[in-house]
Enzyme design. Structure first.
Site: not given
Ligand code: UD1
Ligand code: CA
Length: 453
Positions: A15, A73, A101-102, A137, A152, A331, A438
């Site tokens: 997104r 991963q 990380g986000d 969740g 979830e 600068r 000059r």
């Molecule tokens: C997850 C939680 C949810 C919580 C929410 C908070 C799980 C199953 N659910 O859901 O309970 O309320 O975060 O924001 O954990 N990521 C990876 N590898 C993966 C999947 C995700 O590195 O295989 C990272 C993503 O980059 C992201 C973070 O994990 O930074 C969360 O992943 P996302 O898919 O957004 O989880 P949610 O469905 O939001």
């Protein structure tokens, strides 16, 4: 107790619609994932693991200085899958803290609160109650109020969807149990993913204590999925930084119109007018005033210096009681001694300007060593570049340089010398000498003006 800290950054971030990895987008001038790494680094006895996948090369390259254990991963299959890939690197005892990380504004104080509750038989969850819990969740508790599971959104029943307490995603689990739980995860759920959150029910079943901690504010646990959320977190961080500056004794004429992209340290009674940007590390001494629309990057400014509006300063050191701007540009490599004055439309670069010296109007001073109490007239230029190399201009104390002088470097002007306005100086000027370089003026009597033919 030693602590493993896992930072998840493998997700796609589609997104954002960006060629740059989502976690490398900046908040407050710092890549989100670097903020999380820096916060994690402040915790005692910790070992960092960074899980990368989508655009992982970029993330790895931008975070090398943290020397985290990079875990790939590829083909991400959920947060549980991510933790499973880290499992072989986890320490036998201690606990594992999972961060995102986000989710860049998480505070060390909140994480320390979690750590303080950690034992080999305790799982600590960071939760928050939201008026609108959609998407998160849900924290499921039994009649005694004990947490027994996280469900979830996509797997929740009608009654579970009504729960307002949600999982922030940040949790701390004891390693002695975690390995077994991770190995037991399945992907029998609505999203066909391995959910890290499934370990909560396993912990409850195994008689592990599940305790919850709340963040100090909602922004700490806010994640970024698109640029609208990125902008919202940017405003939130700027407002937090503005508040802390004011609490430390700085006056901000409008706290909603300041941008700090890095670290700004202010002495007492600093006054900052609107629309200023501070980048990198900027230190302002006591009583410094910064006018509107200034941009300061990696510089220090001594006590009681006044910087007037629309001034740019980069990689420079400014002394005390200086007077700069409006519309000045310092600068990299500029060093102003105390009481120096740099006025409007003056550009300096690699220039040392001595105490009390003045360059007040329309000048370029580059590759220059200038002593004290020098007066540089309007329009004076150092001609420092011969097309290939840069050369030095040296001006001793108490020199007076007339307006519109060109100093063709390398050149030296000795103590107390005077240069006549409009001169092009190509040779050394000796002590207390007057240099004229000059064309002499000639006047012709009764000059007949041309007439139209
Ligand atoms: C997850 C939680 C949810 C919580 C929410 C908070 C799980 C199953 N659910 O859901 O309970 O309320 O975060 O924001 O954990 N990521 C990876 N590898 C993966 C999947 C995700 O590195 O295989 C990272 C993503 O980059 C992201 C973070 O994990 O930074 C969360 O992943 P996302 O898919 O957004 O989880 P949610 O469905 O939001
Ligand atoms: Ca998410």
């Amino acid at each position: 107790m030693t602590q493993d800290i896992v930072i998840l950054a493998a997700g796609k971030g589609s997104r954002m619609k960006s060629a740059l990895s989502k976690v490398l987008h900046k908040v407050g001038g710092v890549a989100m994932v670097r903020r999380v790494l820096a916060t994690a680094n402040t915790l005692a006895d910790s070992k960092l693991h960074l899980v990368v996948g989508h655009q992982g090369e970029q993330v790895e390259a931008n975070c090398q200085d943290f020397s985290a254990n990079i875990v790939w991963q590829n083909d991400p299959q959920g947060t549980g899958d991510a933790l499973r890939r880290v499992a072989p690197f986890l320490q036998a005892d201690g606990a594992t803290l999972t961060l995102y990380g986000d989710v860049p504004l998480i505070r060390a104080s909140t994480l320390e609160k979690m750590t303080s509750l950690s034992t080999s038989n305790t799982l600590v969850l960071l939760t928050i109650s939201l008026d609108n819990p959609t998407g998160y969740g849900r924290i499921v508790r039994n009649e005694q109020g004990k947490v027994i599971a996280i469900v979830e959104q996509k797997d929740a029943s009608e009654s579970q969807l009504a729960i307002k307490e949600v999982n922030t995603g940040i949790l701390l689990a004891p390693n002695n149990h975690l390995q077994g739980w991770l190995a037991a995860l399945t992907n029998n759920n609505a999203q066909g993913e391995y959910y890290l959150t499934d370990i909560i029910a396993m912990a409850a079943r195994d008689g592990v204590d599940i305790v919850t901690v709340n963040p100090e504010n909602e922004a700490e646990v806010a994640g970024v999925n698109d640029r609208v959320q990125l902008a919202a977190l940017e405003r939130e961080l700027q407002s937090q930084q503005a508040i802390s500056l004011m609490q430390n004794g700085a006056t901000l004429l409008d706290p909603s119109r300041i941008d700090i992209r890095g670290e700004l340290i202010t002495g007492q009674d600093v006054i900052i007018d609107v629309n200023c940007i501070f980048e990198g590390k900027v230190v302002l001494g006591t009583g410094v005033e910064v006018g509107a629309n200034c941009h300061l990057k990696n510089c220090t400014v001594g006590d009681n210096t006044i910087i007037k509006s629309n001034t740019l300063i980069e990689e420079s050191e400014v002394g005390e009681d200086c007077d700069i701007g409006p519309f000045a540009r310092l600068r990299p490599g500029t060093q102003l001694a105390n009481k120096a004055k740099i006025g409007n439309f003056v550009e300096t670069k690699k220039a040392r300007i001595g105490e009390g010296s003045k360059v007040n109007h329309l000048s370029y001073i580059g590759d220059t060593e200038m002593g004290a109490n020098v007066n540089v007239g309007a329009g004076t230029i150092t001609c420092n570049y011969d097309g290939v190399n840069k050369h030095l201009t040296q001006v001793a104390d108490n020199v007076f340089i007339g307006s519109n002088t060109s100093l063709v470097a390398p050149v030296q002007v000795a103590e107390g010398a005077t240069i006549a306005a409009g001169s092009t100086i190509t040779k050394q000027v000796g002590e207390k000498q007057l240099a004229f370089a000059r064309a002499r003026q000639t006047n012709k009597d009764n000059w007949p003006r041309p007439t139209k033919k």
